[in-house]
Design a protein around this motif. Structure first.
Motif, PDB file in Angstrom:
ATOM      1  N   PRO A 422      -6.292   1.703 -10.316  1.00  0.00           N
ATOM      2  CA  PRO A 422      -6.527   2.731  -9.182  1.00  0.00           C
ATOM      3  C   PRO A 422      -6.883   1.728  -8.297  1.00  0.00           C
ATOM      4  O   PRO A 422      -5.935   1.587  -6.654  1.00  0.00           O
ATOM      5  N   ASN A 423      -6.438   0.118  -8.362  1.00  0.00           N
ATOM      6  CA  ASN A 423      -6.588  -0.789  -7.136  1.00  0.00           C
ATOM      7  C   ASN A 423      -4.840  -0.097  -6.064  1.00  0.00           C
ATOM      8  O   ASN A 423      -5.106  -0.395  -4.841  1.00  0.00           O
ATOM      9  N   GLY A 424      -4.080  -0.440  -6.516  1.00  0.00           N
ATOM     10  CA  GLY A 424      -2.710  -0.946  -5.934  1.00  0.00           C
ATOM     11  C   GLY A 424      -2.584   0.478  -6.040  1.00  0.00           C
ATOM     12  O   GLY A 424      -2.025   1.119  -4.433  1.00  0.00           O
ATOM     13  N   VAL A 425      -2.673   2.172  -6.595  1.00  0.00           N
ATOM     14  CA  VAL A 425      -3.083   3.552  -5.728  1.00  0.00           C
ATOM     15  C   VAL A 425      -3.574   3.515  -4.484  1.00  0.00           C
ATOM     16  O   VAL A 425      -3.280   4.215  -3.733  1.00  0.00           O
ATOM     17  N   LYS A 426      -4.550   2.853  -4.014  1.00  0.00           N
ATOM     18  CA  LYS A 426      -5.368   2.842  -3.132  1.00  0.00           C
ATOM     19  C   LYS A 426      -5.215   1.876  -1.807  1.00  0.00           C
ATOM     20  O   LYS A 426      -4.747   2.756  -0.903  1.00  0.00           O
ATOM     21  N   ALA A 427      -4.433   0.866  -2.158  1.00  0.00           N
ATOM     22  CA  ALA A 427      -3.491   0.158  -1.569  1.00  0.00           C
ATOM     23  C   ALA A 427      -2.550   1.123  -0.914  1.00  0.00           C
ATOM     24  O   ALA A 427      -2.301   1.180   0.357  1.00  0.00           O
TER      25      ALA A 427
END
Ligand SMILES: [Zn+2]
Length: 439
Positions: A422-427
């Motif tokens: 999720p962190n990667g998708v958000k960034a």
């Protein structure tokens, strides 16, 4: 609603699904040019989501520009395996012969083109099946012996699908074109160049590529680090020497001894002078030569790799190595052949693009590392994509997505903390939104 909030809500609502997808890719790990099942599943999911254009097969990689492609026989065997392991029947046929990789294009009218790279291949590693290794304990360790997602490209593929879904959810707010590049054969730096040579990076204004990276280097709360540092330019060769065999005692003078050419090559490759422009690396990884104790050896194969801190320094080592190999062959009356098996340039991220990622990631509540240039050390063929974008006046960056890893990358007990997904998708999504929202 605030769009950054909308991005976060969307990502949070699909995280469970993305973790499932990551574990599926992990279980059916496929190494470079064998990512047939993986590619077919990605193409199916992008199509079902409503991505405007889904490119597969020869539309993705330029066939003759692919490096380090396995044998026809191995490709056939793995195609059969992909069929048996539930590859998507509509998209699988496009991957025949190792034509793997997928590109999803989302069209949002006039505006900039933003490209994002997600690599999808596994490594030639035998995964640990011990209960202490979470993928084994939870039933998603690799069922493909000798192929394992041991540095997180399973998560990268899942992040790419999450980015597609999230950006589609805010499509009305975006202006321009999004290219989601699911790249095959990053390991051994073999795939990116063939995508660039097919023209997919032409006309790209903004470009991001990423890799998951162990958290311990950055401190507990850091989610992402934009930028790049210490990623080496590299060229990988298979070198073949051909000589003439002869009886080693009766008539050694009738032979042309490749063993001598190999020995001369090894000693002199490691003697290449240093370069003031940066560090270099040289390695002769394998040598296979000869056929019997009393026979002058007539065939040899060496696997070598050369690296340099910059593309220019790597080019210097490559030119020198070519001279060494040519001279060694000539010295002993042999012929030689050098086949390029992989290559990457050095990564040089643009400050303006780093700043875009930093500002956007903070808007979706992620902690961004203080330094712009986290240490890397390996090589990344995303560099070909970056360079093409930069040559045409676009800007690009690399980004590390942090995760607590259970073992070093390329280790058989490697696993990652799935919070990186999720962190990667958000960034990625926040950066795309920042660039593509109406001014
Ligand atoms: Zn990797």
């Amino acid at each position: 609603m605030n769009m950054y909030e909308k991005i976060n809500q969307t990502v949070d609502s699909i995280t469970e699904e993305l973790v499932k997808i990551r574990r599926d890719f992990h279980k059916y790990a496929e190494s470079g040019w064998f990512e047939m099942r993986t590619s077919s599943v990605i193409a199916r999911k992008l199509t079902e989501m409503g991505v405007d254009e889904v490119l597969v097969g020869e539309q993705v990689c330029k066939k003759e520009e692919r490096m380090g492609v396995p044998s026809e026989e191995a490709l056939k065997k793995n195609y059969q395996r992909a069929v048996e392991q539930g590859g998507d029947p509509e998209f699988l046929p496009y991957t025949k012969g190792g034509m793997t990789g997928v590109i999803g294009i989302i069209k949002c009218g006039e505006g900039p083109t933003v490209a994002m790279r997600f690599d999808i291949d596994a490594l030639g590693v035998i995964e640990d099946q011990d209960e202490g290794h979470r993928p084994a304990a939870e039933g998603f360790s690799s069922v493909n012996y000798g192929m394992m997602h041991a540095c997180g490209h399973d998560a990268h593929a899942s992040i790419g699908l999450g980015v597609a879904k999230t950006l589609l959810a805010i499509k009305e707010q975006l202006h321009g074109t999004i290219k989601l590049i699911f790249q095959p054969a990053e390991e051994g730096v073999r795939g990116a160049k063939s995508i660039v040579e097919n023209g997919h990076l032409d006309g790209v204004d903004f470009c991001i590529g990423s890799h998951v990276s162990d958290l311990s280097k950055e401190g507990e709360n850091v989610a992402v680090s934009p930028g790049s540092h210490g990623s080496l330019a590299t060229t990988k060769y298979d070198v073949y020497f051909h000589g003439v065999s002869a009886h080693a005692a009766e008539c050694p003078e009738a032979g042309k001894n490749v063993m001598l050419a190999v020995a001369t090559t090894i000693m002199n490759l490691y003697s290449i002078p240093r370069h003031s422009g940066g560090a270099t690396r040289i390695n002769v990884g394998t040598v296979n030569a000869g056929s019997g104790r009393n026979v002058i050896a007539d065939v040899a194969k060496m696997e070598i790799e050369l690296r340099g801190e910059t593309t220019q320094v790597n080019d210097y080592v490559v030119a020198y190595a070519k001279n060494v190999i040519e001279a060694a062959a000539k010295m002993h009356g042999c012929t030689y052949e050098m086949r390029v098996m992989g290559g990457a340039q050095s990564l040089t991220s643009d400050k303006a693009m780093i700043d875009h990622v930093r500002a956007a990631a903070e808007k979706v509540g992620l902690t961004v590392s203080a330094a712009d240039s986290p240490q890397n050390g390996g090589s990344e063929d995303y560099s070909y994509m970056m360079t093409r974008v930069q040559e045409q006046g676009g800007i690009a960056t690399f980004m590390r997505v942090h995760s607590k890893c259970s073992a070093p990358a390329h280790n058989r007990r490697f696993d990652l903390d799935e919070i990186a997904i999720p962190n990667g998708v958000k960034a990625f999504c926040a950066t795309a939104y920042d660039i593509m929202k109406q001014m």
